[in-house]
Design a protein around this motif. Sequence first.
Motif, PDB file in Angstrom:
ATOM      1  N   ASP A 143       0.834  -1.200   0.000  1.00 30.58           N
ATOM      2  CA  ASP A 143       0.000   0.000   0.000  1.00 30.58           C
ATOM      3  C   ASP A 143       0.870   1.251   0.000  1.00 30.58           C
ATOM      4  OD1 ASP A 143      -2.516  -1.317   0.044  1.00 30.58           O
ATOM      5  OD2 ASP A 143      -2.239  -1.750   2.177  1.00 30.58           O
ATOM      6  N   ASP A 144       1.985   1.183   0.748  1.00 29.21           N
ATOM      7  CA  ASP A 144       2.906   2.311   0.756  1.00 29.21           C
ATOM      8  C   ASP A 144       4.334   1.797   0.721  1.00 29.21           C
ATOM      9  OD1 ASP A 144       3.589   4.930   0.638  1.00 29.21           O
ATOM     10  OD2 ASP A 144       2.714   5.515   2.565  1.00 29.21           O
ATOM     11  N   PHE A 145       5.244   2.675   0.352  1.00 28.66           N
ATOM     12  CA  PHE A 145       6.613   2.244   0.041  1.00 28.66           C
ATOM     13  C   PHE A 145       7.421   1.825   1.263  1.00 28.66           C
ATOM     14  CE2 PHE A 145       5.287   4.732  -3.611  1.00 28.66           C
ATOM     15  CZ  PHE A 145       5.726   3.952  -4.671  1.00 28.66           C
ATOM     16  N   ASP A 146       7.030   2.240   2.465  1.00 28.27           N
ATOM     17  CA  ASP A 146       7.790   1.811   3.643  1.00 28.27           C
ATOM     18  C   ASP A 146       7.646   0.310   3.885  1.00 28.27           C
ATOM     19  OD1 ASP A 146       5.168   1.805   4.487  1.00 28.27           O
ATOM     20  OD2 ASP A 146       5.472   3.201   6.150  1.00 28.27           O
ATOM     21  N   SER A 167      15.294   7.902   0.711  1.00 26.18           N
ATOM     22  CA  SER A 167      15.341   9.114   1.525  1.00 26.18           C
ATOM     23  C   SER A 167      13.996   9.417   2.166  1.00 26.18           C
ATOM     24  CB  SER A 167      15.780  10.302   0.656  1.00 26.18           C
ATOM     25  OG  SER A 167      15.700  11.511   1.372  1.00 26.18           O
ATOM     26  N   LYS A 168      12.949   9.269   1.424  1.00 28.76           N
ATOM     27  CA  LYS A 168      11.616   9.648   1.916  1.00 28.76           C
ATOM     28  C   LYS A 168      11.024   8.622   2.873  1.00 28.76           C
ATOM     29  CE  LYS A 168       7.040  11.163   0.399  1.00 28.76           C
ATOM     30  NZ  LYS A 168       6.191  11.592  -0.745  1.00 28.76           N
ATOM     31  N   TYR A 169      11.321   7.323   2.655  1.00 28.36           N
ATOM     32  CA  TYR A 169      10.650   6.274   3.425  1.00 28.36           C
ATOM     33  C   TYR A 169      11.586   5.512   4.362  1.00 28.36           C
ATOM     34  CZ  TYR A 169       6.780   7.175   0.261  1.00 28.36           C
ATOM     35  OH  TYR A 169       5.759   7.777  -0.442  1.00 28.36           O
ATOM     36  N   THR A 214       1.898  -3.907 -10.243  1.00 29.47           N
ATOM     37  CA  THR A 214       2.901  -2.850 -10.144  1.00 29.47           C
ATOM     38  C   THR A 214       2.393  -1.684  -9.305  1.00 29.47           C
ATOM     39  OG1 THR A 214       2.078  -1.828 -12.192  1.00 29.47           O
ATOM     40  CG2 THR A 214       3.921  -3.371 -12.394  1.00 29.47           C
ATOM     41  N   LYS A 215       3.353  -0.947  -8.756  1.00 27.26           N
ATOM     42  CA  LYS A 215       3.040   0.302  -8.064  1.00 27.26           C
ATOM     43  C   LYS A 215       3.924   1.387  -8.672  1.00 27.26           C
ATOM     44  CE  LYS A 215       2.428   2.450  -3.522  1.00 27.26           C
ATOM     45  NZ  LYS A 215       1.009   2.797  -3.806  1.00 27.26           N
ATOM     46  N   ALA A 220       4.709   8.048  -5.040  1.00 32.50           N
ATOM     47  CA  ALA A 220       5.529   8.586  -3.939  1.00 32.50           C
ATOM     48  C   ALA A 220       5.749  10.088  -4.098  1.00 32.50           C
ATOM     49  CB  ALA A 220       6.872   7.869  -3.882  1.00 32.50           C
ATOM     50  N   GLY A 221       5.311  10.656  -5.209  1.00 34.37           N
ATOM     51  CA  GLY A 221       5.508  12.094  -5.434  1.00 34.37           C
ATOM     52  C   GLY A 221       6.701  12.415  -6.314  1.00 34.37           C
TER      53      GLY A 221
END
Length: 343
Positions: A143-146, A167-169, A214-215, A220-221
């Motif tokens: 669901d999210d990259f973390d 860097s972001k996650y 795929t995601k 992620a922006g």
Amino acid sequence: MKAWRKASFLLIVIIFMFFLAACGGQESSSSTNEGDSASNGEKKELKDVKIVLNWFPKAQHGGLYAAQENGLFEKNGLKVTIEPGGPQVSSIQMVASGSADFGLAHADQMVIARNQGIELVAVAAAMQGSPQALMFHKGKGIDDFDELNGRKVYIQPGITYWDFLKSKYNLTNVQELAYTGQHSNFISDPNSVSQAFKTSEPFFLKKDGVDVETKLISDAGYNPYNVVLYVTKDYLEKNKETVKAFVDAFVEGWYLYKDSYEEINKVIQKDNADMELESLKFEAETQVDFVYGGDAAEHGVGYMTEERWATLIKQLHDLGLLEKTFDAKEIFTTEYLPKHESK
């Protein structure tokens, strides 16, 4: 009587000679006009230009090939040579050195090139968004990259969006493995992750009997323009009419490709025999939203905004991949895009 006959004979001769002269003059005049017409009808000499692709010919270059196949470049006074890209070919280096006049690249590659002192200007973006993605076995997505932490990720070393994601996650617990272009290791491990393009890898994996999902990295922006048409700043300043002519044909080619992609794909395949028509068809159909959606739906194919470029510049600077920021207006222009009409 004899004198009268002699005078009449002379008069007839004079009239006959006058008639011949008149006809000769008309012929001469006619010949001159035909010559003028031929001269006026001569094709204008075409200007030779070369474009180097960002990769081997694929559906992501469909608009370019459609323009070539339909004579749009010739119509605009250009004779275009298309040179394939590939892993050993840098379109940016070729354009910067003058080996090619136009190039295709991703927007982040263009921004980073400024660290090398290469001033490029984007004149059209074939793709409004990036089809770059992470690929998972079906049912093993995130669901999210973390949620990538604790998993194996096959990724190309130095790929820009991976630096952004880490860097972001805070992806400190990811086992990074080098992406080689082969998917055997990914296939054998149902929990692994691989870099991919949404427009290509799912097709090949499906052929191997592997269902994937795929995601998009853009979730992620991080969403640079893809397959960007560009020239050097110096070339643009000296060849504005040529750039305008090329961009007009390039954009119109993309609209032609939308409705005739199966025919144009046969042309693309001639330049890249390794690509199956099935694969090109999948790519063409999957990339529709990237090419014709987003801002392109309202403003036309190729459109770009200052906000998108400024965001990308800041992101790359924050990652330490750009020494200093600069005004986004220095790296792109929409001045040469044709006026958009509903297609």
